[in-house]
Design an enzyme around this catalytic site. Structure first.
Site, PDB file in Angstrom:
ATOM      1  N   ASP A 170      10.784   6.984  13.884  1.00  0.00           N
ATOM      2  CA  ASP A 170      10.516   5.856  12.973  1.00  0.00           C
ATOM      3  C   ASP A 170      10.971   4.543  13.616  1.00  0.00           C
ATOM      4  O   ASP A 170      12.165   4.352  13.848  1.00  0.00           O
ATOM      5  CB  ASP A 170      11.284   6.120  11.660  1.00  0.00           C
ATOM      6  N   HIS A 202       0.019   6.553   6.601  1.00  0.00           N
ATOM      7  CA  HIS A 202       0.963   5.433   6.537  1.00  0.00           C
ATOM      8  C   HIS A 202       0.733   4.423   7.666  1.00  0.00           C
ATOM      9  O   HIS A 202       0.717   3.203   7.426  1.00  0.00           O
ATOM     10  CB  HIS A 202       2.393   5.981   6.598  1.00  0.00           C
TER      11      HIS A 202
HETATM   12  C1  HEM Z   1      10.726   5.944   3.238  1.00  0.00           C
HETATM   13  C2  HEM Z   1       9.749   5.100   3.537  1.00  0.00           C
HETATM   14  C3  HEM Z   1       9.096   5.005   4.879  1.00  0.00           C
HETATM   15  C4  HEM Z   1       9.036   5.928   5.880  1.00  0.00           C
HETATM   16  C5  HEM Z   1       9.614   7.335   5.892  1.00  0.00           C
HETATM   17  C6  HEM Z   1       8.289   5.328   6.964  1.00  0.00           C
HETATM   18  C7  HEM Z   1       7.991   5.955   8.160  1.00  0.00           C
HETATM   19  C8  HEM Z   1       7.205   5.430   9.164  1.00  0.00           C
HETATM   20  C9  HEM Z   1       6.845   6.095  10.386  1.00  0.00           C
HETATM   21  C10 HEM Z   1       7.265   7.511  10.763  1.00  0.00           C
HETATM   22  C11 HEM Z   1       6.068   5.276  11.118  1.00  0.00           C
HETATM   23  C12 HEM Z   1       5.404   5.565  12.475  1.00  0.00           C
HETATM   24  C13 HEM Z   1       6.240   5.201  13.645  1.00  0.00           C
HETATM   25  C14 HEM Z   1       6.462   3.731  13.818  1.00  0.00           C
HETATM   26  O1  HEM Z   1       5.586   2.984  14.226  1.00  0.00           O
HETATM   27  O2  HEM Z   1       7.556   3.299  13.484  1.00  0.00           O
HETATM   28  C15 HEM Z   1       5.948   4.050  10.371  1.00  0.00           C
HETATM   29  C16 HEM Z   1       5.250   2.951  10.770  1.00  0.00           C
HETATM   30  C17 HEM Z   1       5.180   1.774  10.072  1.00  0.00           C
HETATM   31  N1  HEM Z   1       5.704   1.509   8.844  1.00  0.00           N
HETATM   32 FE1  HEM Z   1       6.772   2.784   7.706  1.00  0.00          FE
HETATM   33  N2  HEM Z   1       7.920   4.059   6.589  1.00  0.00           N
HETATM   34  C18 HEM Z   1       8.392   3.824   5.336  1.00  0.00           C
HETATM   35  C19 HEM Z   1       8.247   2.670   4.601  1.00  0.00           C
HETATM   36  C20 HEM Z   1       7.592   1.540   5.028  1.00  0.00           C
HETATM   37  C21 HEM Z   1       7.466   0.323   4.277  1.00  0.00           C
HETATM   38  C22 HEM Z   1       8.039   0.071   2.890  1.00  0.00           C
HETATM   39  C23 HEM Z   1       6.768  -0.560   5.068  1.00  0.00           C
HETATM   40  C24 HEM Z   1       6.358  -1.977   4.791  1.00  0.00           C
HETATM   41  C25 HEM Z   1       6.190  -2.534   3.624  1.00  0.00           C
HETATM   42  C26 HEM Z   1       6.446   0.117   6.310  1.00  0.00           C
HETATM   43  C27 HEM Z   1       5.787  -0.438   7.369  1.00  0.00           C
HETATM   44  C28 HEM Z   1       5.442   0.206   8.524  1.00  0.00           C
HETATM   45  C29 HEM Z   1       4.718  -0.410   9.631  1.00  0.00           C
HETATM   46  C30 HEM Z   1       4.249  -1.846   9.709  1.00  0.00           C
HETATM   47  C31 HEM Z   1       4.532   0.571  10.600  1.00  0.00           C
HETATM   48  C32 HEM Z   1       3.799   0.438  11.935  1.00  0.00           C
HETATM   49  C33 HEM Z   1       2.345   0.810  11.767  1.00  0.00           C
HETATM   50  C34 HEM Z   1       1.566   0.685  13.053  1.00  0.00           C
HETATM   51  O3  HEM Z   1       1.209  -0.434  13.405  1.00  0.00           O
HETATM   52  O4  HEM Z   1       1.317   1.713  13.689  1.00  0.00           O
HETATM   53  N3  HEM Z   1       6.969   1.385   6.242  1.00  0.00           N
HETATM   54  N4  HEM Z   1       6.650   4.160   9.194  1.00  0.00           N
END
Ligand code: HEM
Length: 415
Positions: free
Chosen positions: A224, A317
């Site tokens: 993450d 996501h």
């Molecule tokens: C418990 C809640 C969440 C979990 C478990 C989670 C998990 C992840 C994971 C595993 C990734 C893929 C790896 C990475 O690029 O970091 C990701 C990407 C991302 N997450 Fe989350 N996330 C959560 C909540 C959120 C929230 C609330 C936001 C924004 C409002 C968010 C925004 C993003 C963004 C912008 C990416 C990158 C997407 C890309 O360009 O590939 N996430 N998240």
């Protein structure tokens, strides 16, 4: 000297009050700490251990934003007391800045009765943020976005006890003892100005478990943070630092959104590996996109399989949160939490709960309305991860720029 009188001396010193008070505090500092206030920080010792690592406090930016997140974090939120007006607010910020400037550099705070706890900062940083009420008490202009996020009724189950706050302090570093000591100083020195609204503790892997620079894993086991801009990246600077559009006191600063997001591990247990990977669009083993490449490569949202379906589910996501220009997105800083199960809590299957875990999801961005809100809105509309995640806390603060020696964080509000 009784603790109460040392506190008074200390306040006098920082409020620029009676010389006698200042003298008393200085004497106490030297006596108790063995280090004269203002004496140079102890150099990293010859052992080269991580505990001796010091992140400079003073500078144009607050160091907690520009440094790599430590292994542990504590967020403290405060509400101002009714009689904390403009001058007292400035005095409070000066006092907390002084604590942070000393303790992050391996020196005891003034009137610190446990200065030995300060000598191993292990990369400790302190970052201060202000909510709308604090900015208004200072009589300064607040940016339009400073206030609670709009409601996201599809997903929100927000609780007061994890939300809001007139001010926030984020402490992060590699040693929980150093964090606990600075947190204690901050809470102690806030008593006359504000009440502690809530405290939230989070963690990543312990220092030394992974090679430095390894992306964290959250408690779903996902890599993450792979794609988030890092300090030093050109996209980081564009995403984070407020410019001329912001009130003068905030230029060179940023904003913090903190969401406490509960993660349903019992529900997640029911999902196979394929479903887990599909929900984000990335592999569990190494965080690489399902469309190929390595951990730090972008997901290819157009790529189709032999049946003509996109490889990455449009509701995944990563698909829903992706922005094509990372400089227009947010910078994420996450810490896991794993707290005691609360009495009477049930899990998503209706059984007595056996876990209380989640993510302290933090993000830096120069403009909450332009960068955070549209992304969160898209995720609220559709995101496969929503099946197992529930936001239960929320807050927004303006993060002023850093300060030079002799100044204090937020001083621009009083210019
Ligand atoms: C418990 C809640 C969440 C979990 C478990 C989670 C998990 C992840 C994971 C595993 C990734 C893929 C790896 C990475 O690029 O970091 C990701 C990407 C991302 N997450 Fe989350 N996330 C959560 C909540 C959120 C929230 C609330 C936001 C924004 C409002 C968010 C925004 C993003 C963004 C912008 C990416 C990158 C997407 C890309 O360009 O590939 N996430 N998240």
């Amino acid at each position: 000297m009784p603790a109460e009188s040392t506190g008074v001396s200390r306040r006098r010193l920082l409020l620029g009050g009676a010389a006698a008070g200042a003298g008393a505090a200085v004497t106490l500092g030297a006596e108790r700490t063995g280090l004269l206030p203002g004496s140079p920080a102890p150099a990293a010792d010859a052992t080269g251990i991580n505990g001796a690592r010091i992140v400079p406090f003073h500078g144009a930016r607050q160091a907690g934003v520009t440094s790599t997140p430590g292994a542990y974090a504590t967020y403290l939120a405060f509400d101002l007391l009714p009689d904390t007006g403009r001058d007292r607010l400035a005095a409070w910020l000066r006092l907390l800045t002084d604590d942070a400037a000393r303790l992050t550099q391996g020196r005891g705070a003034l009137a610190d009765l446990e200065p030995e706890l300060a000598v191993r900062p292990a990369g400790l940083t302190a970052t201060f943020g202000l909510g709308r009420a604090a900015v208004e008490r200072a009589g300064a202009e607040a940016p339009g976005w400073l206030g609670p996020l709009p409601a996201f009724p599809q997903i929100d189950a927000l609780e007061e006890r994890w939300s809001g706050g007139d001010a926030v302090v984020l402490l992060h570093g590699d040693d929980p003892t150093a964090i606990a000591h600075l947190a204690r100083m901050v809470v102690r020195d806030s008593r006359a100005f504000a009440t502690l609204r809530w405290r939230q503790n989070g963690f990543r892997r312990a220092y030394g478990t992974d090679p430095s620079g390894t992306t964290m894993r959250n408690l779903f086991g996902q890599v993450d943070g792979s794609t988030t801009p890092k300090p030093g990246d050109e996209a980081f600077d564009r995403a984070v630092w407020a410019g001329d559009e912001a009130p003068a006191w905030l230029r060179g600063g940023t904003s913090l959104v903190l969401r406490r997001i509960a993660m349903d591990l019992e529900g997640w247990d029911e999902v196979g590996r394929e479903g887990r990977e599909a929900s984000v669009g990335r592999r569990l083993a190494d965080g690489a996109p399902l469309t190929g490449g390595g951990e730090h490569d972008a997901v290819d949202l157009e790529k189709t399989d032999e049946r003509g379906f996109t490889v990455i589910n449009p509701a995944a996501h990563a698909a829903r949160s992706h922005v094509s220009d990372p400089g227009q997105g947010i910078v994420r800083i996450g810490f896991s939490y794993d707290d005691p199960v609360e009495e009477g809590a049930l899990d998503s299957q209706g059984r007595p709960a056996v876990s209380n875990v989640g993510l302290l999801f933090g993000s830096w961005q120069r403009d909450v309305a332009a960068q955070y809100v549209p992304m969160q809105e898209r995720l609220a509309q559709a995101d496969l991860l929503n099946t197992w995640t529930t936001p239960i806390g929320s807050g927004v603060w303006a993060i002023p720029p850093g300060c030079e020696e002799g100044g204090f964080v937020g001083e621009g509000l009083f210019a």
